[in-house]
Write an enzyme that holds these catalytic residues in place. Structure first.
Site, PDB file in Angstrom:
ATOM      1  CG  ASP A 116      11.588 -13.276   2.214  1.00 38.19           C
ATOM      2  OD1 ASP A 116      11.871 -12.510   3.426  1.00 38.19           O
ATOM      3  OD2 ASP A 116      10.430 -14.101   2.653  1.00 38.19           O
ATOM      4  CG  PHE A 152      -1.627   1.286   1.652  1.00 40.51           C
ATOM      5  CD1 PHE A 152      -2.279   2.119   0.633  1.00 40.51           C
ATOM      6  CD2 PHE A 152      -1.429   1.559   3.048  1.00 40.51           C
ATOM      7  CE1 PHE A 152      -2.669   3.076   1.263  1.00 40.51           C
ATOM      8  CE2 PHE A 152      -2.123   2.923   3.546  1.00 40.51           C
ATOM      9  CZ  PHE A 152      -2.578   3.527   2.774  1.00 40.51           C
ATOM     10  CB  ILE A 153       2.968   3.024   2.497  1.00 43.70           C
ATOM     11  CG1 ILE A 153       1.683   3.071   3.589  1.00 43.70           C
ATOM     12  CG2 ILE A 153       3.765   4.101   2.639  1.00 43.70           C
ATOM     13  CD1 ILE A 153       2.346   2.857   5.054  1.00 43.70           C
ATOM     14  CD  GLN A 174       8.065   2.706   3.251  1.00 49.09           C
ATOM     15  OE1 GLN A 174       7.225   2.908   4.073  1.00 49.09           O
ATOM     16  NE2 GLN A 174       9.135   3.771   3.223  1.00 49.09           N
ATOM     17  N   GLY A 205       1.534  -7.372  -0.696  1.00 44.60           N
ATOM     18  CA  GLY A 205       2.059  -6.673  -1.970  1.00 44.60           C
ATOM     19  C   GLY A 205       1.332  -7.254  -2.904  1.00 44.60           C
ATOM     20  CE  LYS A 265       7.279  -1.939  11.306  1.00 44.60           C
ATOM     21  NZ  LYS A 265       7.676  -1.681   9.849  1.00 44.60           N
ATOM     22  CG  ASP A 320       6.565  -6.533  -2.054  1.00 45.28           C
ATOM     23  OD1 ASP A 320       6.039  -7.421  -1.685  1.00 45.28           O
ATOM     24  OD2 ASP A 320       6.107  -5.489  -1.897  1.00 45.28           O
ATOM     25  CE1 TYR A 339       3.925  -3.660  12.275  1.00 41.16           C
ATOM     26  CE2 TYR A 339       3.122  -1.886  13.670  1.00 41.16           C
ATOM     27  CZ  TYR A 339       3.508  -2.231  12.590  1.00 41.16           C
ATOM     28  OH  TYR A 339       3.442  -1.364  11.485  1.00 41.16           O
TER      29      TYR A 339
HETATM   30  N1  LIG Z   1      -0.562   1.127   7.194  1.00 36.28           N
HETATM   31  C1  LIG Z   1      -0.334   1.737   8.467  1.00 36.28           C
HETATM   32  O1  LIG Z   1      -0.978   2.244   8.991  1.00 36.28           O
HETATM   33  C2  LIG Z   1       1.010   1.753   8.930  1.00 36.28           C
HETATM   34  C3  LIG Z   1       1.358   2.364  10.335  1.00 36.28           C
HETATM   35  C4  LIG Z   1       2.754   2.405  10.848  1.00 36.28           C
HETATM   36  C5  LIG Z   1       3.689   1.680  10.168  1.00 36.28           C
HETATM   37  N2  LIG Z   1       3.545   1.084   9.079  1.00 36.28           N
HETATM   38  C6  LIG Z   1       4.530   0.476   8.222  1.00 36.28           C
HETATM   39  O2  LIG Z   1       4.608   0.920   7.079  1.00 36.28           O
HETATM   40  C7  LIG Z   1       5.150  -0.065   6.001  1.00 36.28           C
HETATM   41  C8  LIG Z   1       4.197  -0.233   4.952  1.00 36.28           C
HETATM   42  O3  LIG Z   1       2.926  -1.073   5.393  1.00 36.28           O
HETATM   43  P1  LIG Z   1       1.647  -0.827   4.480  1.00 36.28           P
HETATM   44  O4  LIG Z   1       0.312  -0.514   5.134  1.00 36.28           O
HETATM   45  O5  LIG Z   1       1.937  -0.445   3.154  1.00 36.28           O
HETATM   46  O6  LIG Z   1       1.626  -2.774   4.290  1.00 36.28           O
HETATM   47  P2  LIG Z   1       1.570  -3.575   3.213  1.00 36.28           P
HETATM   48  O7  LIG Z   1       1.434  -4.806   3.720  1.00 36.28           O
HETATM   49  O8  LIG Z   1       0.621  -3.091   2.148  1.00 36.28           O
HETATM   50  O9  LIG Z   1       3.182  -3.416   2.626  1.00 36.28           O
HETATM   51  C9  LIG Z   1       4.250  -4.356   3.171  1.00 36.28           C
HETATM   52  C10 LIG Z   1       4.732  -4.937   1.982  1.00 36.28           C
HETATM   53  O10 LIG Z   1       5.877  -5.647   2.594  1.00 36.28           O
HETATM   54  C11 LIG Z   1       5.844  -6.783   1.658  1.00 36.28           C
HETATM   55  N3  LIG Z   1       6.772  -7.811   2.652  1.00 36.28           N
HETATM   56  C12 LIG Z   1       6.232  -8.387   3.708  1.00 36.28           C
HETATM   57  N4  LIG Z   1       6.939  -9.538   4.170  1.00 36.28           N
HETATM   58  C13 LIG Z   1       8.137  -9.171   3.423  1.00 36.28           C
HETATM   59  C14 LIG Z   1       9.522 -10.051   3.006  1.00 36.28           C
HETATM   60  N5  LIG Z   1       9.780 -11.052   4.211  1.00 36.28           N
HETATM   61  N6  LIG Z   1      10.111  -9.320   2.243  1.00 36.28           N
HETATM   62  C15 LIG Z   1      10.078  -8.485   1.220  1.00 36.28           C
HETATM   63  N7  LIG Z   1       8.947  -7.858   1.252  1.00 36.28           N
HETATM   64  C16 LIG Z   1       8.037  -8.381   2.138  1.00 36.28           C
HETATM   65  C17 LIG Z   1       4.565  -7.181   1.344  1.00 36.28           C
HETATM   66  O11 LIG Z   1       4.405  -7.933   0.382  1.00 36.28           O
HETATM   67  C18 LIG Z   1       4.020  -5.661   0.995  1.00 36.28           C
HETATM   68  O12 LIG Z   1       4.268  -5.223  -0.357  1.00 36.28           O
HETATM   69  C19 LIG Z   1       5.294  -1.460   7.037  1.00 36.28           C
HETATM   70  O13 LIG Z   1       6.607  -1.205   7.361  1.00 36.28           O
HETATM   71  C20 LIG Z   1       4.346  -0.972   8.018  1.00 36.28           C
HETATM   72  O14 LIG Z   1       4.812  -1.765   9.367  1.00 36.28           O
HETATM   73  C21 LIG Z   1       2.211   1.284   8.342  1.00 36.28           C
END
Ligand SMILES: NC(=O)c1ccc[n+]([C@@H]2O[C@H](COP(=O)([O-])OP(=O)(O)OC[C@H]3O[C@@H](n4cnc5c(N)ncnc54)[C@H](O)[C@@H]3O)[C@@H](O)[C@H]2O)c1
Length: 339
Positions: free
Chosen positions: A79, A12-13, A99, A37, A171, A32, A167
């Site tokens: 990964d 997402f982000i 991310q 994702g 972080k 990714d 979690y």
């Molecule tokens: N969405 C929120 O409100 C929020 C709040 C605080 C922090 N965050 C942090 O922001 C970041 C992005 O979050 P998001 O909401 O876009 O989540 P998301 O799940 O959409 O994105 C995370 C991405 O990481 C990839 N991923 C997961 N495990 C992996 C691995 N082992 N190797 C490679 N890629 C991997 C996933 O496939 C995905 O594309 C994360 O680090 C999350 O902890 C998000």
């Protein structure tokens, strides 16, 4: 042009960051594993991934690397638990925007080991690789969850962390690893504590779905949005474009190496207020249904964003209601198109 690595770039982000970098004509590497994702997320910011790549990536074993490049975008299915994948992705990169992670608080209560492996070991792998490859800056996606169950508001970066979930621990450990690399190994790092991010393309795919896409979909379907608790719990919700802005500033802003920043709007809205806004946009009057409180959820988040504005020069461009309206319209269009 600079070269940026966006881990989790299909998420997402990450996909919003990729979209903005693409618009600026920068060189981009995406790493990714497509755990949460989606290839289609990249269609907004990179050329859509070709079918052969999607099929090969989907069939690959967990630590197989599958690479596709076109123009100034390279996508590596790999990964972050695999150091080799991290080194390949960091090669020749100026800025790492990390991310990639497992992101659900309630899921981490059920499966803390996976959160350790991906969010802690994976971040350490990437920090090592970034240092080895000579990256100029490493930006880490941290979270407001590190503040935990506090009653001190607004939350300041200097507050003592009162974590209540695996979690959040993963972080905070990531932040401390960043600091260790900044202090000892000369890798400039910046940690960004995101507060409840929302926006177009946010996933709505399982029992752990996050509140805004879940509630929008309920309202569009004429269903009651489920609230865990009495609905007075509040969040400093952040529209995703504000988070993109903070990341790009954190990569290049001078004199912020080793720092931690809140990324938020600087005011909180209750979950009941969220339902009210959505009913207003939809022209409905749907009442929420109330369920028991969930483990690991905090009651309130409300950030102090003085540092974000003053030192990072990345004050939010969108307030909660503006971002919510854009997000609502995006889901409405998607819903109307039957996707
Ligand atoms: N969405 C929120 O409100 C929020 C709040 C605080 C922090 N965050 C942090 O922001 C970041 C992005 O979050 P998001 O909401 O876009 O989540 P998301 O799940 O959409 O994105 C995370 C991405 O990481 C990839 N991923 C997961 N495990 C992996 C691995 N082992 N190797 C490679 N890629 C991997 C996933 O496939 C995905 O594309 C994360 O680090 C999350 O902890 C998000």
């Amino acid at each position: 042009m600079a070269k940026y690595l966006v881990t989790g770039g299909a998420g997402f982000i990450g996909s919003h960051i990729v979209e903005e970098l693409r618009a600026r004509g920068e060189n981009i590497v995406i790493l990714d594993n497509f755990y949460s994702g989606k290839p289609e997320n990249l269609a907004a910011g990179a050329d859509a991934l070709p079918d052969w790549y999607r099929e090969k990536a989907a069939a690959a074993n967990v630590f197989d690397l599958v690479t596709w490049s076109q123009g100034n975008v390279t996508c590596i299915k790999g990964d972050i638990r695999d150091y080799r994948a991290c080194v390949k992705a960091c090669h020749g990169v100026d800025y790492v925007l990390h991310q990639g992670a497992l992101r659900s608080v309630p899921k981490s209560m059920d499966d803390p080991y996976s959160y350790n492996a991906v969010n802690i070991d994976g971040t350490l792998n990437l920090l090592r690789a970034a240092r080895e490859c000579g990256a100029k800056r490493f930006v880490f996606a941290s979270s407001s969850s590190v503040y935990g169950d506090t009653d001190q508001f607004p939350q300041k970066e200097t507050a003592y962390p009162l974590l209540i979930s695996p979690y959040a621990l993963s972080k905070l450990t990531g932040e401390y690893y960043c600091r260790i690399f900044a202090v000892n190994y000369g890798l400039e790092t910046v940690a960004l504590r995101y507060f409840n991010v929302f926006g177009p393309r946010q996933a709505l795919d399982d029992e752990y779905a996050v509140v805004i896409p879940k509630f929008i979909t309920c309202i569009l379907n004429g269903e009651q949005p489920p609230i865990f608790g009495n609905g007075k719990q509040s969040r400093d919700f952040s529209f995703v474009k504000n988070v993109v802005k903070a990341n790009l500033a954190a990569a290049v802003q001078p004199k912020v190496g080793g720092e931690v920043f809140n990324v938020a709007c600087g005011r909180d809205n209750s979950v009941l207020q969220l339902v009210e806004f959505l009913n207003e946009f939809a022209g409905t009057q749907i009442e929420p249904k109330f369920l028991p409180v969930r483990l690991g959820d905090v009651f309130k988040t409300h950030a102090d964003i003085t540092k974000l504005s003053a030192l990072l020069n990345a004050a939010p461009d969108y307030d909660f209601k503006q971002g919510l309206k854009i997000t609502f319209e995006w889901f409405k269009q998607k819903y109307a198109a039957g996707r």
